[in-house]
Structure formats: structure tokens, C-alpha cells
Design a protein around this motif. Sequence first.
Motif, PDB file in Angstrom:
ATOM      1  N   ARG A  98     -31.891 -79.272 -83.475  1.00  0.00           N
ATOM      2  CA  ARG A  98     -32.216 -78.266 -84.440  1.00  0.00           C
ATOM      3  C   ARG A  98     -33.754 -78.629 -85.061  1.00  0.00           C
ATOM      4  O   ARG A  98     -33.933 -79.867 -85.247  1.00  0.00           O
ATOM      5  N   HIS A 101     -37.083 -74.446 -90.050  1.00  0.00           N
ATOM      6  CA  HIS A 101     -37.677 -73.462 -90.315  1.00  0.00           C
ATOM      7  C   HIS A 101     -38.505 -73.608 -91.558  1.00  0.00           C
ATOM      8  O   HIS A 101     -38.405 -74.509 -92.174  1.00  0.00           O
ATOM      9  N   HIS A 105     -34.088 -73.680 -93.517  1.00  0.00           N
ATOM     10  CA  HIS A 105     -32.989 -73.939 -92.881  1.00  0.00           C
ATOM     11  C   HIS A 105     -33.565 -74.141 -91.440  1.00  0.00           C
ATOM     12  O   HIS A 105     -34.702 -74.407 -91.155  1.00  0.00           O
ATOM     13  N   TYR A 106     -32.434 -74.335 -90.690  1.00  0.00           N
ATOM     14  CA  TYR A 106     -32.597 -75.087 -89.244  1.00  0.00           C
ATOM     15  C   TYR A 106     -32.152 -74.108 -88.175  1.00  0.00           C
ATOM     16  O   TYR A 106     -31.129 -73.320 -88.484  1.00  0.00           O
ATOM     17  N   VAL A 107     -33.007 -74.152 -87.196  1.00  0.00           N
ATOM     18  CA  VAL A 107     -32.847 -73.059 -86.064  1.00  0.00           C
ATOM     19  C   VAL A 107     -32.223 -74.048 -84.959  1.00  0.00           C
ATOM     20  O   VAL A 107     -33.044 -75.296 -84.465  1.00  0.00           O
ATOM     21  N   THR A 108     -31.337 -73.652 -84.127  1.00  0.00           N
ATOM     22  CA  THR A 108     -30.876 -74.588 -82.925  1.00  0.00           C
ATOM     23  C   THR A 108     -31.762 -74.106 -81.753  1.00  0.00           C
ATOM     24  O   THR A 108     -31.804 -72.917 -81.373  1.00  0.00           O
ATOM     25  N   ASP A 126     -34.316 -70.030 -79.005  1.00  0.00           N
ATOM     26  CA  ASP A 126     -33.377 -69.844 -79.888  1.00  0.00           C
ATOM     27  C   ASP A 126     -31.932 -69.750 -79.577  1.00  0.00           C
ATOM     28  O   ASP A 126     -31.809 -68.648 -78.894  1.00  0.00           O
ATOM     29  N   THR A 128     -29.047 -70.493 -81.743  1.00  0.00           N
ATOM     30  CA  THR A 128     -28.419 -70.664 -82.765  1.00  0.00           C
ATOM     31  C   THR A 128     -27.141 -69.797 -82.643  1.00  0.00           C
ATOM     32  O   THR A 128     -25.989 -70.091 -82.950  1.00  0.00           O
ATOM     33  N   ALA A 132     -23.344 -70.671 -82.293  1.00  0.00           N
ATOM     34  CA  ALA A 132     -22.440 -70.571 -83.380  1.00  0.00           C
ATOM     35  C   ALA A 132     -21.259 -69.848 -82.647  1.00  0.00           C
ATOM     36  O   ALA A 132     -20.040 -70.105 -83.216  1.00  0.00           O
TER      37      ALA A 132
END
Length: 526
Positions: A98, A101, A105-108, A126, A128, A132
Motif C-alpha cells: 500500500r 495518497h 489514504h492508502y492505495v493498494t 492500482d 485496490t 477489496a
Amino acid sequence: MTTAQASALPEMGQRDTAADLATFFDVSLDLLVIRDLAGFIVRVSASWAATLGYDPDDLVGRAILSLVHPDDLPATLDSVAEVENRRPDAPVKGHINRYRHRDGHYVTLEWRAQKFGDRIYAVARDVTAKIAAEQALIEAKAAAETANRAKSDFLANMSHEIRTPLNGVIGIVDALSRTDLAPEQAEMVGLISTSGVTLERLVSDMLDVSRIEAGKLELELRPFDLDEALAAPLDTLRMRAEDKGLGFRVERAENARGAFIGDSVRISQILGNLLSNAVKFTHEGAVTVRFALSEGDGAPTLLSFEIEDTGVGFDADHAAQLFQRFSQADASITRRFGGTGLGLSICRSLTEMMGGRIEGTSTPGVGSLFRVELPLPRDRSLRDYDARDAAAGTQPSRLLRVLLAEDHPVNQRVVQLILAGHVAELVTVDDGAQAVAACESGTFDVVLMDMQMPRMDGLSATRAIRAMEAARPTAPRTPILMLSANAMTEHREAARDAGADLHLAKPVTARDLLTALTMLASDQTT
């Protein structure tokens, strides 16, 4: 080409390559990055702004690992070491972590990286939403499995709670039917008995459907006598057919007998369900059962049986849904005849689990024909089977001293009524601890052990009795018959593992109990 033009080609090629690289970094939707071996960013693609919110120029010279989520840093460092030390011919491995940003927040991201010279060239995507969705799927699967376990536990508990009083109803009615009754009384007893059997079948069907859906229904492959497996459904449905004034014919090939390897309980269940339907849906005429066995010429031994009736039948449009769960050929059937539409679905599932097949054909108003084929290897040759001693009768050949461990007063009375006149003495105790004490102080020909009792349950009591016998090698081994409203496969296995010789599911009928006593007494004397 002139000399000047030729000398200009390398310079043009360099300019084109630089322009292509710049364009590639500008148009890429994935995240491109070049870093040095110290971990500082040399160049990133324009897509970093869209995905992570950073201006590409602002990232140049920044330590790339400063953007990684703290929890993901140890694994990321391992990945960095793998990339920097990877052999040229080794496969490129991926890595997921991760990145922060710009807004916090975090982006996978899913990475692929390769070392070339003193640079690391990497591309990320990306994932994310993908991660999820996968996590949501895992959680949904876990929730479904939890719900399935809860449903199975609920049905198993309800089965036990229903079977316990049902054992009293069916057992006492069965005993009552064996006494002298006026015609009117006999009719009423018959109606109660029929209703009890229908309720017991409904409970069993719902439990089987639950186990089939959960993938927990397992077949038991063990030796069995085909005559014994077929006797119960044939005898029961013959009487039911005769009560309706129907003919009941059994046609059987001469070689369709002997000892086989398979699940006799499930074979009996398939036959019983099909016969029950045939009798239920037939108002006049007859029900015919045909048994055949094909074997030899190196082909697998195949048991087949057909059930033909002269009942209401069904048309071709309904045949497609015939073996579907909760399906009836006609919605009015449930109102007219009762049932849930589970029987044929269970028959199909069991048949297919055994590697066989089932089919049904019919003509409305004329009747139906169902055919089942099951692979069924012999346990021993027919010649060896015929050489065995004559089978024992349906009642013990001698009067037995029996210990009954049962905490429910009604169930105690059921066994007492069934065994009246068939045993020399019946000693009754209320729990497992008392059963162990009784076996310590006296000897019994057979112990009838309920599985669920206060203080000490039947499994614990059985293990204690077997341990006590092991400590006294000269003492005879006492046969133990587990009587239980727990009718699932795992319950039978638990009884066997504890040391019980047989498991008999409630509700218990006189025929089943006396037959079991005969088997145990016979084993003890051989």
C-alpha cells in the motif's frame, strides 16, 4: 544519402528515443518509476498524479519507500532485496503493498520490477478495488460457511429434539398395535402410526438435504447382506400397499442376492423413497418391484431395480423438474398427498454419489416407472455366500439379560414394552455413570445405551466400559447398542469409535430393536 545525412542519424535516433520515452511516461495508465540503488526516485510517470495525487516533478529525489504503509514495509524490503539480487535468468516476481495518497489514504498497488545497471525499473497497477472485491468474496464465503454450519447445527439439534418424543409416539404405537384391539381402535392406531412415520421421514429428509448442501453427507462402504438391506423397505411398503387394497409384487433375479460392499442404509433409503411414492400416488392396481444384477465378463457388478405403479403419473413437461428439490409434478400434489418434494431429489443425489443413475418415465393416469442402477461389487462370491449358515431369526434365540441406560421416561417405557417377553431381565438406569456402575457389579448380555444423558453421556460411558473390560482380560466383552436421536453419519462414527457395536437411530421400532439384539446375541455366541 549524403555523408551529412548519415552522420545525423544517430542524433535523430537519440532524439526519437528520448521523445518516445517521454511520451510513454506521459500516456501510461500504469505507474512507471525509475529509481537508483539507494532508493531515490529518478523519474515517475504522469499517472502518479491521477492515482496517488503527487506531481511527478515533486517526487524526483524522494525516497520511494517513504510512501509505503508502515505495516507493509518489512515485506517490501524483502521484495527490494529480491529485485536487486535477482539473477538475469530468474523470473520476475510480483509484490503487493500500500502506498500513501497525497490526501492521506492508502492505495493498494501490485508491482513488477527489474534491475538494469544501477537503476531499478518498475511498473505498478492500482488493485485496490480488486483486492477489496477478493476480500469481500472471502468474507462472504466465510459468512456463508458459518451460516451453513449454524443451519446444520440447528437441523441436527432439532432432529434430536423431534426424534426423542417421536420415538415415544412410534414406539408405543408400535407396541400398542401388537395387542388385542377392537377394529375401531386398530384403525386409529394405524392412523397414528402412519402420521408418525411420515413425520419421521420428513425430519430425515430435511437433515439429508442439509448435509448434501453442505457436502457433509458421506457414504459408508462396508460389507452388507442385500437381503437384509432390502427387507425393511419391502416389508414396510408391502403392508402399506395392502392396507390400501393394492397389489404388491416383487420380481427378483436369482443372482440378485449375496454379500456386497456399499452403503446399505442409503440403498435402502433410495428404494424406500421410490416405493413410498409409488404406494402414495396409486389408488388402485398394483406396485411392482423388479431386481436384477448384471455381472461377469470383466464388467463392474451393477444392481438395478425398477419400481412400476398404476398411479396418477406425470406428463413430459413435469419430468424435467422431477428430481429438483422441493419440486412436485403438480402443485396440488402436496395438498392431496402430502410431502415436501424432497424425496426424489435425495434419491438422485444419493444415486449419483454412488456412481449410479436414476430415471423416471410416466403416462398421466396410467402410471410411472422409475429405474435405478448402482455399481455394487460383491464382498464374496455367491457360492461362498450360499455356503454360510442359515440366517438367524428376527428374535433372539435365547432370553437375554439387558441393561438399558436411558434418561427419558417415555423412551424407557418404549423399550420395556418392546422387550416384554423377549428378555429374561431388563435393568434400567438413568445415566451413563449408573450404567458403568451396573457393569462393574454385574454381567449383561447386551447394553442399550442412549447417547445423550446427564452426568455422563453414552459415549463416555461406553469408553469407560471398554476400558474396564480391557483391565479385566478374562471378563467377556459386552455388546453395546447405541440408541440415539442423533442420526447423522458423524454420530454413528462417534459411537463406533467409542466402542459401540451397533448404532440404532430413534425412533426405534420393535422389529429394528429385536433384529439388532439378535445380531448382537448371535455375535456373542459365535
